[in-house]
Design an enzyme around this catalytic site. Structure first.
Site, PDB file in Angstrom:
ATOM      1  N   ASP A  29       0.841  -1.197   0.000  1.00  0.00           N
ATOM      2  CA  ASP A  29       0.000   0.000   0.000  1.00  0.00           C
ATOM      3  C   ASP A  29       0.879   1.250   0.000  1.00  0.00           C
ATOM      4  O   ASP A  29       1.720   1.421   0.873  1.00  0.00           O
ATOM      5  CB  ASP A  29      -0.878   0.001   1.264  1.00  0.00           C
ATOM      6  CG  ASP A  29      -1.821   1.190   1.291  1.00  0.00           C
ATOM      7  OD1 ASP A  29      -2.974   1.032   0.838  1.00  0.00           O
ATOM      8  OD2 ASP A  29      -1.406   2.276   1.751  1.00  0.00           O
ATOM      9  N   TYR A  71       3.012   9.970  -0.382  1.00  0.00           N
ATOM     10  CA  TYR A  71       4.089   9.417   0.459  1.00  0.00           C
ATOM     11  C   TYR A  71       5.475   9.701  -0.142  1.00  0.00           C
ATOM     12  O   TYR A  71       6.481   9.577   0.552  1.00  0.00           O
ATOM     13  CB  TYR A  71       3.956   7.897   0.644  1.00  0.00           C
ATOM     14  CG  TYR A  71       2.691   7.408   1.312  1.00  0.00           C
ATOM     15  CD1 TYR A  71       1.799   8.279   1.928  1.00  0.00           C
ATOM     16  CD2 TYR A  71       2.379   6.045   1.332  1.00  0.00           C
ATOM     17  CE1 TYR A  71       0.635   7.809   2.527  1.00  0.00           C
ATOM     18  CE2 TYR A  71       1.220   5.584   1.938  1.00  0.00           C
ATOM     19  CZ  TYR A  71       0.348   6.466   2.524  1.00  0.00           C
ATOM     20  OH  TYR A  71      -0.793   5.995   3.110  1.00  0.00           O
ATOM     21  N   LYS A  93      -2.813   6.077  -4.152  1.00  0.00           N
ATOM     22  CA  LYS A  93      -3.929   6.988  -3.819  1.00  0.00           C
ATOM     23  C   LYS A  93      -3.776   8.332  -4.519  1.00  0.00           C
ATOM     24  O   LYS A  93      -2.655   8.804  -4.737  1.00  0.00           O
ATOM     25  CB  LYS A  93      -3.987   7.213  -2.293  1.00  0.00           C
ATOM     26  CG  LYS A  93      -3.965   5.909  -1.500  1.00  0.00           C
ATOM     27  CD  LYS A  93      -4.116   6.089  -0.012  1.00  0.00           C
ATOM     28  CE  LYS A  93      -3.804   4.790   0.712  1.00  0.00           C
ATOM     29  NZ  LYS A  93      -2.383   4.566   0.992  1.00  0.00           N
ATOM     30  N   HIS A  97      -7.641   9.699  -1.546  1.00  0.00           N
ATOM     31  CA  HIS A  97      -6.906   9.704  -0.282  1.00  0.00           C
ATOM     32  C   HIS A  97      -7.621  10.451   0.850  1.00  0.00           C
ATOM     33  O   HIS A  97      -7.675   9.978   1.974  1.00  0.00           O
ATOM     34  CB  HIS A  97      -5.518  10.318  -0.536  1.00  0.00           C
ATOM     35  CG  HIS A  97      -4.480   9.911   0.452  1.00  0.00           C
ATOM     36  ND1 HIS A  97      -3.141   9.926   0.172  1.00  0.00           N
ATOM     37  CD2 HIS A  97      -4.568   9.482   1.738  1.00  0.00           C
ATOM     38  CE1 HIS A  97      -2.457   9.502   1.229  1.00  0.00           C
ATOM     39  NE2 HIS A  97      -3.306   9.239   2.190  1.00  0.00           N
TER      40      HIS A  97
END
Ligand code: A2P
Length: 323
Positions: A65, A70, A95, A126
């Site tokens: 994931d 990120y 996401k 998200h």
């Protein structure tokens, strides 16, 4: 799944230890299946995330994931490629970040480039909040007063409807949402623009924030919950909880295994993070908890409840009215 049964004389407990849940799958409302356990990668960067993914895949994880926000999709793509595991055996989630709500197709193409993939298995909205795509700094634009620069005359219903194209173009096999409260989930599901029911809602979920009301609503629509920060994140008191420690001792496992076993019982997909090879492997374990122990874990939040990842989206309040 291998099952080992043991009987110990010192502790007269008949224990059923499922040595691995790596192959256990959950069925989505669109017919696709997903491994119940996946590697979480939030906050992991550079070499750390590369080796975390590499070691996880070596240990038997097949579900990773990540998210555009990120900033680690490139390293994850490299680790996936270097693993040599056939694409069809992997389940990859990324996401849509909040500054791209107007352009999910463009955003996923950038993610796919970084991941070196032709499609992801799951693409999530998200957050239900649109950030100014022209704002600065780019990832989380801010106003002069320090608040996030939010596009207020926009609805997440519109974003999710644009995400239908991502699905229809084959860029994501399934689509879903993340950080949706009961209130926002109801708005999304009631909207005529929502032609594809989300397959999951990924939220913070652990014994201090069990998300029972959200789980009930989602279950009515065949939507699975995915648990991020299933251990309550770095240094949280979840793993020091007395109830969990007592149950862990009884079964001869770690408190983390007790938390994951409780999630397995609830059919919640969980996404633990770890940079440690040993903990990565041990996070694939689960035990069959008794109904009594499941009830005890279900009650923990009545004594102590906390959301550990509480971001300030003022004036929006994504979790208003929820636990
Ligand atoms: P580490 O990377 O050193 O293993 P969460 O998934 O809830 O966000 O929690 C992540 C944190 O929990 C990380 O700090 C990770 O540290 C730690 N962690 C992961 N697995 C375990 C485990 N089985 N027992 C204790 N801590 C763990």
């Amino acid at each position: 799944m291998t099952t080992v049964q043991t009987y110990t004389q010192t502790a007269p407990v008949f224990k059923t230890v499922n040595t691995s849940v790596a192959n256990k799958k959950v069925k989505f409302n669109d017919g696709n299946q997903f491994p119940i356990v996946g590697l979480g990668t939030w906050k992991a960067k550079d070499e750390d995330v590369y080796y975390s993914v590499k070691n996880a895949l070596d240990s038997g994880y097949r579900h990773i994931d990540t998210a555009a926000a990120y900033g680690n999709e490139e390293q994850i793509g490299k680790a996936i490629k270097d693993s040599g595991i056939p694409r069809k055996e992997l389940y990859i989630t990324t996401k849509l970040w909040s500054n791209r709500h107007h352009d999910p197709v463009g955003a996923i193409k950038e993610s796919l480039d970084k991941l070196q993939l032709d499609y992801v298995d799951l693409y999530l909205l998200h957050w239900p909040v649109f950030l100014n795509p022209q704002g600065t700094p780019a990832r989380v634009p801010l106003l002069p007063n320090g608040q996030r620069d939010i596009v207020l005359d926009w609805s997440f219903v519109k974003t999710y409807s644009l995400m239908h194209d991502v699905h229809d173009l084959g860029l994501a096999k399934s689509i879903g949402v993340s950080n949706f409260s009961v209130k926002n989930m109801k708005i999304l599901l009631a909207a005529p623009e929502t032609k594809i029911t989300p397959v999951v809602n990924q939220v913070e979920l652990h014994p201090h924030l069990p998300q029972f009301a959200l789980g009930e609503l989602c279950a009515q629509h065949g939507i699975k919950l995915q648990a991020y920060s299933p251990l309550g994140s770095n240094g949280s008191p979840v793993l020091k909880d007395e109830t969990l420690l007592t149950i862990a001792e009884k079964y001869g496992v770690s408190p983390a295994t007790v938390v994951f076993s409780w999630m397995c019982r609830r059919d919640v997909i969980y996404l633990p993070k770890s940079l440690n090879k040993h903990r990565l492997a041990s996070n694939l374990k689960s035990v069959d908890l008794s109904d009594e122990d499941v009830d005890a874990i279900n009650r923990i939040h009545k004594t102590f409840s906390k959301r550990y990842n509480d971001q300030d989206w003022s004036p929006m309040k994504p979790f208003e009215e929820d636990e």
